[in-house]
Scaffold this motif. Structure first.
Motif, mmCIF file in Angstrom:
data_model
loop_
_atom_site.group_PDB
_atom_site.id
_atom_site.type_symbol
_atom_site.label_atom_id
_atom_site.label_comp_id
_atom_site.label_asym_id
_atom_site.label_seq_id
_atom_site.Cartn_x
_atom_site.Cartn_y
_atom_site.Cartn_z
ATOM 1 N N VAL A 20 -0.850 -7.234 -3.585
ATOM 2 C CA VAL A 20 -0.775 -6.041 -2.741
ATOM 3 C C VAL A 20 -0.618 -6.440 -1.271
ATOM 4 O O VAL A 20 0.239 -5.916 -0.560
ATOM 5 C CB VAL A 20 -2.029 -5.153 -2.941
ATOM 6 N N LYS A 23 2.947 -7.954 -0.646
ATOM 7 C CA LYS A 23 4.042 -6.975 -0.681
ATOM 8 C C LYS A 23 3.964 -5.999 0.491
ATOM 9 O O LYS A 23 4.967 -5.735 1.156
ATOM 10 C CB LYS A 23 4.022 -6.191 -1.999
ATOM 11 N N VAL A 41 -5.509 1.365 0.302
ATOM 12 C CA VAL A 41 -4.823 1.252 -0.979
ATOM 13 C C VAL A 41 -5.804 1.669 -2.076
ATOM 14 O O VAL A 41 -6.894 1.106 -2.176
ATOM 15 C CB VAL A 41 -4.337 -0.191 -1.238
ATOM 16 N N LEU A 43 -6.043 1.983 -6.127
ATOM 17 C CA LEU A 43 -5.443 1.646 -7.414
ATOM 18 C C LEU A 43 -6.268 2.351 -8.484
ATOM 19 O O LEU A 43 -7.502 2.326 -8.437
ATOM 20 C CB LEU A 43 -5.488 0.136 -7.648
ATOM 21 N N ILE A 52 -0.876 3.947 -7.859
ATOM 22 C CA ILE A 52 -1.207 3.333 -6.577
ATOM 23 C C ILE A 52 -0.910 4.332 -5.465
ATOM 24 O O ILE A 52 0.136 4.986 -5.473
ATOM 25 C CB ILE A 52 -0.432 2.005 -6.357
ATOM 26 N N VAL A 54 -0.932 4.421 -1.227
ATOM 27 C CA VAL A 54 -1.035 3.614 -0.014
ATOM 28 C C VAL A 54 -0.918 4.559 1.179
ATOM 29 O O VAL A 54 0.013 5.371 1.257
ATOM 30 C CB VAL A 54 0.076 2.540 0.048
ATOM 31 N N TYR A 73 2.098 -3.884 -11.283
ATOM 32 C CA TYR A 73 2.900 -4.647 -10.331
ATOM 33 C C TYR A 73 4.213 -3.927 -10.008
ATOM 34 O O TYR A 73 4.677 -3.930 -8.865
ATOM 35 C CB TYR A 73 3.154 -6.068 -10.862
ATOM 36 N N ILE A 76 3.391 -1.204 -7.565
ATOM 37 C CA ILE A 76 3.226 -1.734 -6.198
ATOM 38 C C ILE A 76 4.594 -1.927 -5.553
ATOM 39 O O ILE A 76 4.814 -1.547 -4.396
ATOM 40 C CB ILE A 76 2.423 -3.057 -6.229
ATOM 41 N N ASP A 77 5.546 -2.501 -6.292
ATOM 42 C CA ASP A 77 6.902 -2.689 -5.767
ATOM 43 C C ASP A 77 7.545 -1.351 -5.404
ATOM 44 O O ASP A 77 8.184 -1.218 -4.351
ATOM 45 C CB ASP A 77 7.780 -3.425 -6.782
#
Length: 185
Positions: A20, A23, A41, A43, A52, A54, A73, A76-77
């Motif tokens: 995290v 990225k 953040v 999760l 997620i 942010v 993951y 997150i991307d």
């Protein structure tokens, strides 16, 4: 950036935390100075869905992204992609405003503001004419001039009055109607 990473129904491991931070830390490349703001953040896991959220509060902007995906993951991307789009959109808007500062609209707004504040205006050397247009004035009546103005998509139109031969201007008013400017006799 100061990261505040929380997990709901999920333990935030060192690997997740590092991923995290790595990225989201890449977003700093869009700014001149390192960001001093906190990055919140969250999760969470609900029914095999990874989520997620942010939030990055900044001085003139609040960046926020939320994504749900089966893979944490990948989520997150995807949220980083969303935040990048928001940053680019904001920077484009700011740059457009900056470029328009030299536009006549901005110059008139500044002159108006100065006149309202009672400031004395300096010499006219501050005003720079950046473009000059020359064209032939066609004799026509005011109705035809309004049609020409609308056809060109302008807010005013200069023409020679066919009746008296004087230079006149038609313009679109704020209320949507039209006005005519004639010189004094």
């Amino acid at each position: 950036m100061n990261f505040n990473i929380r997990g709901e129904n999920l333990e935030v491991t060192g690997a997740i935390r590092d991923y995290v931070e790595k990225k989201i830390g890449k977003l700093e490349r869009y700014f001149d100075a390192p960001l001093a703001s906190d990055v919140h953040v969250n999760l969470s896991v609900y029914n095999d869905e990874q989520r997620i959220e942010v939030t990055i509060p900044m001085t003139n902007l609040l960046l926020r992204g939320e994504v749900q995906h089966v893979d944490l993951y990948a989520a997150i991307d995807l949220v980083v992609d969303k935040l990048e789009r928001q940053i680019r959109k904001h920077k484009t808007k700011v740059n457009r405003k900056f470029r328009q500062k030299g536009s006549p609209k901005h110059v008139f707004a500044e002159l108006e503001k100065g006149a309202l504040n009672g400031e004395q205006e300096e010499e006219s050397s501050d005003i720079e004419i950046v473009r000059t247009k020359r064209f032939d004035l066609k004799p026509m009546d005011s109705e035809e001039a309004v049609l020409q103005m609308d056809m060109l998509g302008h807010s005013f139109y200069v023409f020679e009055n066919a009746v008296n031969g004087e230079t006149n201007v038609v313009y679109r008013r704020k209320d949507g109607k039209y006005g005519l400017i004639e010189p004094n006799a």
